[in-house]
Design a protein around this motif. Structure first.
Motif, PDB file in Angstrom:
ATOM      1  N   VAL A 188       3.432  11.004   3.645  1.00  0.00           N
ATOM      2  CA  VAL A 188       2.296  10.216   4.126  1.00  0.00           C
ATOM      3  C   VAL A 188       1.032  11.068   4.099  1.00  0.00           C
ATOM      4  O   VAL A 188       0.997  12.161   4.666  1.00  0.00           O
ATOM      5  CB  VAL A 188       2.542   9.696   5.562  1.00  0.00           C
ATOM      6  CG1 VAL A 188       1.340   8.876   6.045  1.00  0.00           C
ATOM      7  CG2 VAL A 188       3.816   8.868   5.643  1.00  0.00           C
ATOM      8  N   THR A 189      -0.014  10.564   3.437  1.00  0.00           N
ATOM      9  CA  THR A 189      -1.337  11.183   3.543  1.00  0.00           C
ATOM     10  C   THR A 189      -2.127  10.443   4.613  1.00  0.00           C
ATOM     11  O   THR A 189      -1.813   9.312   4.971  1.00  0.00           O
ATOM     12  CB  THR A 189      -2.110  11.119   2.215  1.00  0.00           C
ATOM     13  OG1 THR A 189      -2.506   9.757   1.959  1.00  0.00           O
ATOM     14  CG2 THR A 189      -1.258  11.623   1.052  1.00  0.00           C
ATOM     15  N   GLY A 190      -3.159  11.084   5.141  1.00  0.00           N
ATOM     16  CA  GLY A 190      -3.948  10.443   6.184  1.00  0.00           C
ATOM     17  C   GLY A 190      -3.161  10.233   7.461  1.00  0.00           C
ATOM     18  O   GLY A 190      -3.426   9.300   8.214  1.00  0.00           O
ATOM     19  N   SER A 191      -2.222  11.117   7.728  1.00  0.00           N
ATOM     20  CA  SER A 191      -1.289  10.921   8.841  1.00  0.00           C
ATOM     21  C   SER A 191      -1.935  11.093  10.208  1.00  0.00           C
ATOM     22  O   SER A 191      -1.344  10.713  11.223  1.00  0.00           O
ATOM     23  CB  SER A 191      -0.108  11.891   8.718  1.00  0.00           C
ATOM     24  OG  SER A 191      -0.565  13.235   8.723  1.00  0.00           O
ATOM     25  N   HIS A 192      -3.133  11.665  10.271  1.00  0.00           N
ATOM     26  CA  HIS A 192      -3.774  11.887  11.570  1.00  0.00           C
ATOM     27  C   HIS A 192      -4.866  10.870  11.864  1.00  0.00           C
ATOM     28  O   HIS A 192      -5.524  10.952  12.905  1.00  0.00           O
ATOM     29  CB  HIS A 192      -4.337  13.311  11.653  1.00  0.00           C
ATOM     30  CG  HIS A 192      -3.271  14.368  11.616  1.00  0.00           C
ATOM     31  ND1 HIS A 192      -2.389  14.579  12.647  1.00  0.00           N
ATOM     32  CD2 HIS A 192      -2.915  15.252  10.649  1.00  0.00           C
ATOM     33  CE1 HIS A 192      -1.556  15.562  12.339  1.00  0.00           C
ATOM     34  NE2 HIS A 192      -1.848  15.979  11.130  1.00  0.00           N
ATOM     35  N   GLY A 193      -5.072   9.912  10.973  1.00  0.00           N
ATOM     36  CA  GLY A 193      -6.010   8.839  11.249  1.00  0.00           C
ATOM     37  C   GLY A 193      -5.401   7.803  12.174  1.00  0.00           C
ATOM     38  O   GLY A 193      -4.231   7.902  12.570  1.00  0.00           O
ATOM     39  N   MET A 194      -6.178   6.786  12.513  1.00  0.00           N
ATOM     40  CA  MET A 194      -5.693   5.755  13.431  1.00  0.00           C
ATOM     41  C   MET A 194      -4.452   5.064  12.879  1.00  0.00           C
ATOM     42  O   MET A 194      -3.439   4.917  13.576  1.00  0.00           O
ATOM     43  CB  MET A 194      -6.791   4.724  13.692  1.00  0.00           C
ATOM     44  CG  MET A 194      -6.359   3.573  14.593  1.00  0.00           C
ATOM     45  SD  MET A 194      -7.665   2.372  14.907  1.00  0.00           S
ATOM     46  CE  MET A 194      -7.785   1.578  13.296  1.00  0.00           C
TER      47      MET A 194
END
Length: 453
Positions: free
Chosen positions: A156-162
């Motif tokens: 998963v990329t962007g795993s720390h976004g909302m």
């Protein structure tokens, strides 16, 4: 005072206990309207400590009591005071008992019992939210299991976004291994460093699927640097990752997209996945999204690819609702302009379910509109938001006002966007929406005492 809630889940006690023990459980159950964020999850249900952050750098320590732990039956956490950062919690009392017991073949009764000196109504709302989340998450995983989905390893990329934070928690509690692709040095065995422009050849080794969420937020003033950041964070990184996934034997490549592909001025005429890109006229975002989706199709293989065309995501954790909630809570909200512009929206948990479905439903490929089947006008949205917060919505905002914050182009593409998007592929698949109506999703995620079903 003691408050209690119980519900029955379609899984045996050992599976339910395993769900609670996996990373992400506390994130799935923590109400988003509370001023809390997860700093650290408990390392074990027997004796670990969960650390939650409060405004002002304060901390809430939930210590699990090993003497009261019963495998697959019970775990207990209590508020523990540690250091100066916990000083305001010294007068608070909190004891939370988590109980599980068999409820017939393949089912479990889950009971939460909270003893606290905090307001009972707040605890009741929290437990109501918790049990809605539990029931809906377990139902979603049960549907996937019945369709034949087995535990996967998912990058998963962007795993720390909302969206990424919620999605990773949902997948990991469901028994999948989540590999977070990050741009910094990895800090755990489940992280791998990802160079968006030139990913390493072994980045996706042993991965069954990729969910690609990364991209600079489109919210902002649409100057040259902002437009450049939007493009550069999406197109080439997506192309490089899709090509690598195709070479690596990944079976599913699920990438974020946006309903902006239809044009910000699509208007009241319904559009679905069969509608041409830029159906409502060409603009900056429609052109970017079209090239973004083309990039996701690069690389030769039989890999199934899905582009999740996302509408306006509703959660107080971020996005438009995080901006509007304090304004409306202060009684200063109202419709924007005429209020006639159409809003195609999706609740955060329903968006998570759509990404999840893309993993197991082989009928889904290509673009999929991730929106509620019931778009609303801006006036209907603002009325529902005010109702959920028990405030009036009588102060209209002039259509020219967003230009002060977003500029002329940003105002047109974001604040004044007018689109009536239909999730036709999901409707054809008889997809279950947790919250199809705007009143339902706002009541759920804002903790309104009453919820329209």
């Amino acid at each position: 005072m003691t408050t209690q809630r119980s519900s029955v889940l379609p899984a045996p006690p050992d599976e339910v206990s395993a769900w609670f023990a996996r990373p992400g459980a506390i994130r799935r159950l923590l109400p988003p309207w509370l001023p809390l964020k997860v700093i650290e999850e408990a390392s074990s249900l027997r004796e670990g400590t969960a650390v939650l952050g409060l405004p002002g750098g304060l901390r809430w320590y939930a210590q699990h009591n090993p003497s009261e732990y019963l495998e697959n039956r019970q775990f207990v956490d209590e508020l523990q005071v540690r250091g100066l950062r916990a000083a305001p919690t010294r007068v608070a009392h909190w004891r939370h008992e988590h109980l599980t017991e068999p409820a017939g073949p393949g089912h479990t009764t889950v009971t939460d019992r909270v003893s606290s000196n905090m307001p009972a109504t707040q605890i009741e709302r929290m437990l109501d939210y918790r049990h809605r989340q539990l029931a809906a998450d377990f139902a979603a995983h049960e549907r996937a299991s019945e369709a034949g989905l087995e535990p996967l390893t998912i990058a998963v990329t962007g795993s720390h976004g909302m969206v990424g934070t919620a999605l990773c928690a949902f997948l990991s509690t469901g028994g999948h291994r989540v590999i977070k692709l990050v741009r910094r040095a990895p800090q755990s065995k489940d992280e791998r460093r990802w160079d968006p422009q030139a990913p390493e050849h072994d980045l996706l080794d042993d991965c069954d699927a990729v969910i690609h969420l990364a991209g600079t937020s489109i919210f902002g003033r649409f100057g040259d640097s902002h437009r450049q950041a939007i493009e550069e964070s999406r197109i080439e990184p997506t192309r490089a990752l899709a090509e690598l996934a195709a070479r690596s034997g990944v079976s599913r490549f699920i990438s974020a997209s946006a309903i902006g592909i239809y044009g910000a001025s699509a208007g009241a005429a319904p559009v679905d996945e069969q509608s041409p890109p830029e159906a409502g006229g060409a603009d900056f975002l429609s052109g970017v999204v079209k090239r973004w989706e083309q990039a996701a199709e690069q690389g030769e293989s039989n890999m199934r690819r899905v582009q999740i065309r996302t509408g306006v995501v509703l959660s107080p954790s971020g996005g438009i609702l995080a901006v509007l909630r304090p304004i409306f809570a202060a009684g200063l909200g109202g419709r924007l302009g005429t209020g006639k512009q159409r809003l195609s929206w999706i609740g955060l948990d329903d968006l998570i379910d759509i990404y999840h479905r893309a993993l197991w439903d082989t009928r889904l490929s290509g673009p999929v509109n991730a929106v509620s089947p019931h778009p609303v006008s801006n006036a209907e949205f603002t009325s529902a938001l005010a109702k959920a917060l028990h405030r009036p919505a009588i102060i209209p905002v002039p259509a020219a006002a967003p230009k002060l914050l977003l500029g002329t182009q940003g105002s047109k593409l974001l604040a004044m966007a007018d689109q009536q998007v239909i999730p036709q592929k999901l409707l054809d698949a008889a997809h279950h929406f947790r919250f199809a109506k705007i009143e339902q999703v706002l009541a759920h995620c804002l903790g309104s005492p009453s919820r329209e079903d």
